[in-house]
Enzyme design. Structure first.
Site, PDB file in Angstrom:
ATOM      1  N   LYS A  36       4.917 -13.397 -11.894  1.00 25.61           N
ATOM      2  CA  LYS A  36       3.516 -12.974 -11.728  1.00 25.61           C
ATOM      3  C   LYS A  36       2.564 -14.060 -12.244  1.00 25.61           C
ATOM      4  CE  LYS A  36       2.146  -9.466 -10.514  1.00 25.61           C
ATOM      5  NZ  LYS A  36       1.797  -8.953  -9.166  1.00 25.61           N
TER       6      LYS A  36
ATOM      7  N   GLY B  33       0.790  -1.240   0.000  1.00 31.58           N
ATOM      8  CA  GLY B  33       0.000   0.000   0.000  1.00 31.58           C
ATOM      9  C   GLY B  33       0.815   1.280   0.000  1.00 31.58           C
TER      10      GLY B  33
ATOM     11  N   THR C 113      -1.290  -9.202 -13.874  1.00 32.90           N
ATOM     12  CA  THR C 113      -0.912  -8.194 -14.860  1.00 32.90           C
ATOM     13  C   THR C 113      -1.207  -8.705 -16.272  1.00 32.90           C
ATOM     14  OG1 THR C 113       1.020  -7.151 -15.910  1.00 32.90           O
ATOM     15  CG2 THR C 113       1.472  -9.096 -14.622  1.00 32.90           C
ATOM     16  N   ASP C 114      -1.355  -7.790 -17.211  1.00 29.07           N
ATOM     17  CA  ASP C 114      -1.527  -8.201 -18.616  1.00 29.07           C
ATOM     18  C   ASP C 114      -0.278  -8.912 -19.139  1.00 29.07           C
ATOM     19  OD1 ASP C 114       0.135  -5.951 -18.743  1.00 29.07           O
ATOM     20  OD2 ASP C 114      -1.066  -4.902 -20.254  1.00 29.07           O
ATOM     21  N   GLU C 115       0.865  -8.695 -18.450  1.00 32.43           N
ATOM     22  CA  GLU C 115       2.127  -9.238 -18.951  1.00 32.43           C
ATOM     23  C   GLU C 115       2.204 -10.759 -18.834  1.00 32.43           C
ATOM     24  OE1 GLU C 115       5.608  -6.964 -18.065  1.00 32.43           O
ATOM     25  OE2 GLU C 115       4.474  -5.112 -17.787  1.00 32.43           O
TER      26      GLU C 115
ATOM     27  N   LYS D  89       9.775   3.742 -14.062  1.00 31.31           N
ATOM     28  CA  LYS D  89       8.862   3.387 -15.137  1.00 31.31           C
ATOM     29  C   LYS D  89       8.869   4.501 -16.184  1.00 31.31           C
ATOM     30  CE  LYS D  89       7.263  -0.334 -12.935  1.00 31.31           C
ATOM     31  NZ  LYS D  89       7.697  -0.184 -11.556  1.00 31.31           N
ATOM     32  N   LEU D  90       8.499   4.144 -17.418  1.00 33.49           N
ATOM     33  CA  LEU D  90       8.692   5.039 -18.567  1.00 33.49           C
ATOM     34  C   LEU D  90       8.279   6.497 -18.328  1.00 33.49           C
ATOM     35  CD1 LEU D  90       9.377   5.262 -21.676  1.00 33.49           C
ATOM     36  CD2 LEU D  90       6.930   4.985 -22.040  1.00 33.49           C
TER      37      LEU D  90
ATOM     38  N   TYR E 111      10.067 -11.164 -14.457  1.00 35.25           N
ATOM     39  CA  TYR E 111       8.983 -10.493 -13.732  1.00 35.25           C
ATOM     40  C   TYR E 111       7.640 -11.124 -14.087  1.00 35.25           C
ATOM     41  CZ  TYR E 111       5.176  -7.154 -13.062  1.00 35.25           C
ATOM     42  OH  TYR E 111       3.966  -6.595 -12.745  1.00 35.25           O
TER      43      TYR E 111
HETATM   44  P1  NAD Z   1       5.352  -0.486  -6.901  1.00 37.94           P
HETATM   45  O1  NAD Z   1       6.690  -1.066  -7.217  1.00 37.94           O
HETATM   46  O2  NAD Z   1       5.125   0.965  -7.061  1.00 37.94           O
HETATM   47  O3  NAD Z   1       4.983  -0.830  -5.374  1.00 37.94           O
HETATM   48  C1  NAD Z   1       5.201  -2.092  -4.814  1.00 37.94           C
HETATM   49  C2  NAD Z   1       5.010  -1.979  -3.301  1.00 37.94           C
HETATM   50  O4  NAD Z   1       5.190  -3.279  -2.728  1.00 37.94           O
HETATM   51  C3  NAD Z   1       6.032  -1.054  -2.617  1.00 37.94           C
HETATM   52  O5  NAD Z   1       5.382  -0.224  -1.674  1.00 37.94           O
HETATM   53  C4  NAD Z   1       6.988  -2.014  -1.946  1.00 37.94           C
HETATM   54  O6  NAD Z   1       7.594  -1.460  -0.775  1.00 37.94           O
HETATM   55  C5  NAD Z   1       6.050  -3.162  -1.605  1.00 37.94           C
HETATM   56  N1  NAD Z   1       6.790  -4.435  -1.449  1.00 37.94           N
HETATM   57  C6  NAD Z   1       7.701  -4.964  -2.307  1.00 37.94           C
HETATM   58  N2  NAD Z   1       8.172  -6.107  -1.818  1.00 37.94           N
HETATM   59  C7  NAD Z   1       7.523  -6.338  -0.631  1.00 37.94           C
HETATM   60  C8  NAD Z   1       7.571  -7.373   0.332  1.00 37.94           C
HETATM   61  N3  NAD Z   1       8.385  -8.415   0.177  1.00 37.94           N
HETATM   62  N4  NAD Z   1       6.772  -7.270   1.409  1.00 37.94           N
HETATM   63  C9  NAD Z   1       5.944  -6.207   1.582  1.00 37.94           C
HETATM   64  N5  NAD Z   1       5.851  -5.187   0.697  1.00 37.94           N
HETATM   65  C10 NAD Z   1       6.639  -5.259  -0.403  1.00 37.94           C
HETATM   66  O7  NAD Z   1       4.319  -1.351  -7.737  1.00 37.94           O
HETATM   67  P2  NAD Z   1       2.946  -0.914  -8.434  1.00 37.94           P
HETATM   68  O8  NAD Z   1       3.242  -0.374  -9.772  1.00 37.94           O
HETATM   69  O9  NAD Z   1       2.125  -0.130  -7.493  1.00 37.94           O
HETATM   70  O10 NAD Z   1       2.279  -2.334  -8.657  1.00 37.94           O
HETATM   71  C11 NAD Z   1       1.418  -2.914  -7.680  1.00 37.94           C
HETATM   72  C12 NAD Z   1       0.959  -4.262  -8.182  1.00 37.94           C
HETATM   73  O11 NAD Z   1       0.284  -4.136  -9.420  1.00 37.94           O
HETATM   74  C13 NAD Z   1       2.068  -5.276  -8.420  1.00 37.94           C
HETATM   75  O12 NAD Z   1       1.593  -6.541  -8.022  1.00 37.94           O
HETATM   76  C14 NAD Z   1       2.280  -5.236  -9.924  1.00 37.94           C
HETATM   77  O13 NAD Z   1       2.812  -6.462 -10.397  1.00 37.94           O
HETATM   78  C15 NAD Z   1       0.864  -5.003 -10.398  1.00 37.94           C
HETATM   79  N6  NAD Z   1       0.684  -4.319 -11.687  1.00 37.94           N
HETATM   80  C16 NAD Z   1       1.272  -3.105 -11.909  1.00 37.94           C
HETATM   81  C17 NAD Z   1       1.045  -2.452 -13.112  1.00 37.94           C
HETATM   82  C18 NAD Z   1       1.662  -1.102 -13.386  1.00 37.94           C
HETATM   83  O14 NAD Z   1       1.540  -0.595 -14.510  1.00 37.94           O
HETATM   84  N7  NAD Z   1       2.313  -0.446 -12.424  1.00 37.94           N
HETATM   85  C19 NAD Z   1       0.229  -3.038 -14.099  1.00 37.94           C
HETATM   86  C20 NAD Z   1      -0.358  -4.276 -13.826  1.00 37.94           C
HETATM   87  C21 NAD Z   1      -0.137  -4.896 -12.620  1.00 37.94           C
HETATM   88  P1  TYD Z   2       7.856   0.237 -18.260  1.00 37.81           P
HETATM   89  O1  TYD Z   2       7.386   1.545 -17.716  1.00 37.81           O
HETATM   90  O2  TYD Z   2       9.107  -0.362 -17.701  1.00 37.81           O
HETATM   91  O3  TYD Z   2       6.634  -0.776 -18.125  1.00 37.81           O
HETATM   92  P2  TYD Z   2       6.456  -2.277 -18.750  1.00 37.81           P
HETATM   93  O4  TYD Z   2       7.728  -2.765 -19.290  1.00 37.81           O
HETATM   94  O5  TYD Z   2       6.036  -3.051 -17.553  1.00 37.81           O
HETATM   95  O6  TYD Z   2       5.390  -2.142 -19.777  1.00 37.81           O
HETATM   96  O7  TYD Z   2       8.067   0.387 -19.826  1.00 37.81           O
HETATM   97  C1  TYD Z   2       7.024   0.825 -20.676  1.00 37.81           C
HETATM   98  C2  TYD Z   2       7.556   0.778 -22.089  1.00 37.81           C
HETATM   99  O8  TYD Z   2       8.604   1.760 -22.224  1.00 37.81           O
HETATM  100  C3  TYD Z   2       8.191  -0.549 -22.458  1.00 37.81           C
HETATM  101  O9  TYD Z   2       7.885  -0.843 -23.828  1.00 37.81           O
HETATM  102  C4  TYD Z   2       9.674  -0.312 -22.291  1.00 37.81           C
HETATM  103  C5  TYD Z   2       9.832   1.165 -22.646  1.00 37.81           C
HETATM  104  N1  TYD Z   2      10.933   1.850 -21.954  1.00 37.81           N
HETATM  105  C6  TYD Z   2      11.964   2.475 -22.693  1.00 37.81           C
HETATM  106  O10 TYD Z   2      11.949   2.478 -23.948  1.00 37.81           O
HETATM  107  N2  TYD Z   2      12.978   3.080 -22.015  1.00 37.81           N
HETATM  108  C7  TYD Z   2      13.049   3.090 -20.656  1.00 37.81           C
HETATM  109  O11 TYD Z   2      14.035   3.638 -20.091  1.00 37.81           O
HETATM  110  C8  TYD Z   2      11.988   2.475 -19.911  1.00 37.81           C
HETATM  111  C9  TYD Z   2      12.001   2.471 -18.411  1.00 37.81           C
HETATM  112  C10 TYD Z   2      10.947   1.876 -20.611  1.00 37.81           C
END
Ligand code: NAD
Ligand code: TYD
Length: 331
Positions: free
Chosen positions: A151, A8, A123-125, A186-187, A147
């Site tokens: 997942k 959270g 995740t969609d991944e 992230k990007l 990753y």
């Molecule tokens: P994030 O990296 O911003 O946050 C992850 C959080 O989990 C952090 O607060 C971290 O401290 C905590 N954490 C990590 N390891 C831990 C552990 N061992 N014990 C307790 N806490 C721990 O991630 P996010 O982008 O908010 O993603 C959240 C979830 O959504 C993840 O499961 C991710 O796989 C999924 N998800 C993310 C996206 C995206 O675009 N960001 C898309 C689809 C799914």
């Molecule tokens: P990212 O934010 O890492 O999310 P995900 O790989 O989980 O989709 O990346 C989004 C897109 O941007 C992905 O196609 C990889 C690209 N990317 C770059 O081209 N350069 C970068 O430095 C990063 C972090 C991502």
């Protein structure tokens, strides 16, 4: 009603906690988070004094911490994860531990406690990459990097607890989230951070990879729809209908910051780079959810939010300095 949100203090988690406290007056929210480089209490500072909010620092891989966090909990939203593909390429260790083993520990604790709902965040991944065919929830999982493989394992482990132990598990498979509080690896936030410093933007390969961008607040509403109305044992794609090539997204970022396109630099590609995740989102839309944030507005307000939170970004990047130096050396 008490909801436990793991992870959270991260990006989606902190947005979800705020959303829950705002939208559900009768709900108490407990966070379990170990505060890795990606999790930060700054992300929750504005609600930290709310009497309905409780923070527990602990690792989801630790059975005792998981049990303690589960006490008196009605529902779980399990978000905690190692969430970055590039880090899992350098080393898969943390992703496998947290994403797979950590999910196992949380499922066990939820089973012991007899919780009423367990939303597992996938995740969609997990589907792997496709240029044309849309993934439905029945498409076989073919993850292509450590990753997404961790997942996918967790996604099916959660399902197995529904089948074997009758734990009321629901599974969300969202597209790429964007919005405030995203860790700047992230990007979108990473490129805002660099562009503001007039540093080059390292675009992997040709930059024609597609991502479907889902505004984080829309995702929070989707997660609560799945929590409330999802069928136990079922997975739900959360698709935004908002696919863009990375280069187009990057051009919008530069335009909003009034920075030149000459900052774009094509660099060595991410190994095993997924080109596209086209999803069919009709199963969730049939439950009444649809995304609300228009892309043009969402991307601009997100870029501005990061530009206005420069100190937050600088502190966040500093926590990951070793990673940035290692991964981007030569890029
Ligand atoms: P994030 O990296 O911003 O946050 C992850 C959080 O989990 C952090 O607060 C971290 O401290 C905590 N954490 C990590 N390891 C831990 C552990 N061992 N014990 C307790 N806490 C721990 O991630 P996010 O982008 O908010 O993603 C959240 C979830 O959504 C993840 O499961 C991710 O796989 C999924 N998800 C993310 C996206 C995206 O675009 N960001 C898309 C689809 C799914
Ligand atoms: P990212 O934010 O890492 O999310 P995900 O790989 O989980 O989709 O990346 C989004 C897109 O941007 C992905 O196609 C990889 C690209 N990317 C770059 O081209 N350069 C970068 O430095 C990063 C972090 C991502």
């Amino acid at each position: 009603m008490r909801i436990l949100v793991t992870g959270g203090a991260g990006f989606i988690g902190s947005n979800l906690v705020r959303h829950l406290l705002r939208e559900r007056e009768d709900t108490l929210v407990r966070v379990l988070d170990t505060l890795t480089y990606a999790g930060n209490l700054d992300n929750l500072a504005d609600i930290s004094e709310d009497p309905r909010f409780e923070f527990m620092r602990g690792d989801i891989c630790d059975h005792d911490a998981a049990r303690a966090a589960m006490t008196g909990v009605d529902q779980v939203v399990h978000l905690a994860a190692e969430s970055h593909v590039d880090r899992s390429i350098i080393s898969a260790d943390a992703a496998v531990q947290t994403n797979f083993v950590g999910t196992f520990v949380m499922l066990e604790a939820a089973r012991e406690a007899g919780v009423g709902r367990f939303l597992h965040m996938s995740t969609d991944e997990v589907y792997g990459s496709s240029l044309t065919d849309r993934f439905t929830e029945d498409t076989p999982l073919m993850p292509r990097n450590p990753y997404s493989a961790s997942k996918a394992g967790a996604d099916r482990l959660a399902y197995s607890y529904f089948i074997t132990h009758d734990l009321p598990v629901v599974i969300a498979r969202p597209a790429n989230n964007y919005g405030p509080w995203q860790y700047p690896e992230k990007l979108i936030p990473f490129f805002v951070y660099r562009a503001l410093r007039d540093e080059h933007l390292p675009v992997y390969g040709n930059g024609m990879q597609m991502r479907d961008w889902l505004y984080v607040e829309d995702d929070c509403r989707a997660l609560l729809t799945i929590l409330d109305r999802g069928e136990p044992g079922e997975a739900y794609n959360v698709e935004a209908g908002n696919e863009h090539a990375n280069l187009d997204t990057i051009r919008l970022i530069l335009e909003e910051l009034a920075k030149p396109e000459s900052l774009i630099r094509h660099v060595e590609d991410r190994p095993g780079h997924d080109l596209r995740y086209p999803m069919d989102g009709s199963k969730l839309r049939a439950l009444g959810w649809s995304p609300q944030m228009p892309w043009d507005e969402g991307i601009r307000l997100t870029v501005r939010w990061f530009a206005e939170h420069g100190e937050w970004m600088t502190r966040a990047v500093a926590r990951g300095q070793e990673y940035f130096e290692n991964w981007y050396a030569g890029r």
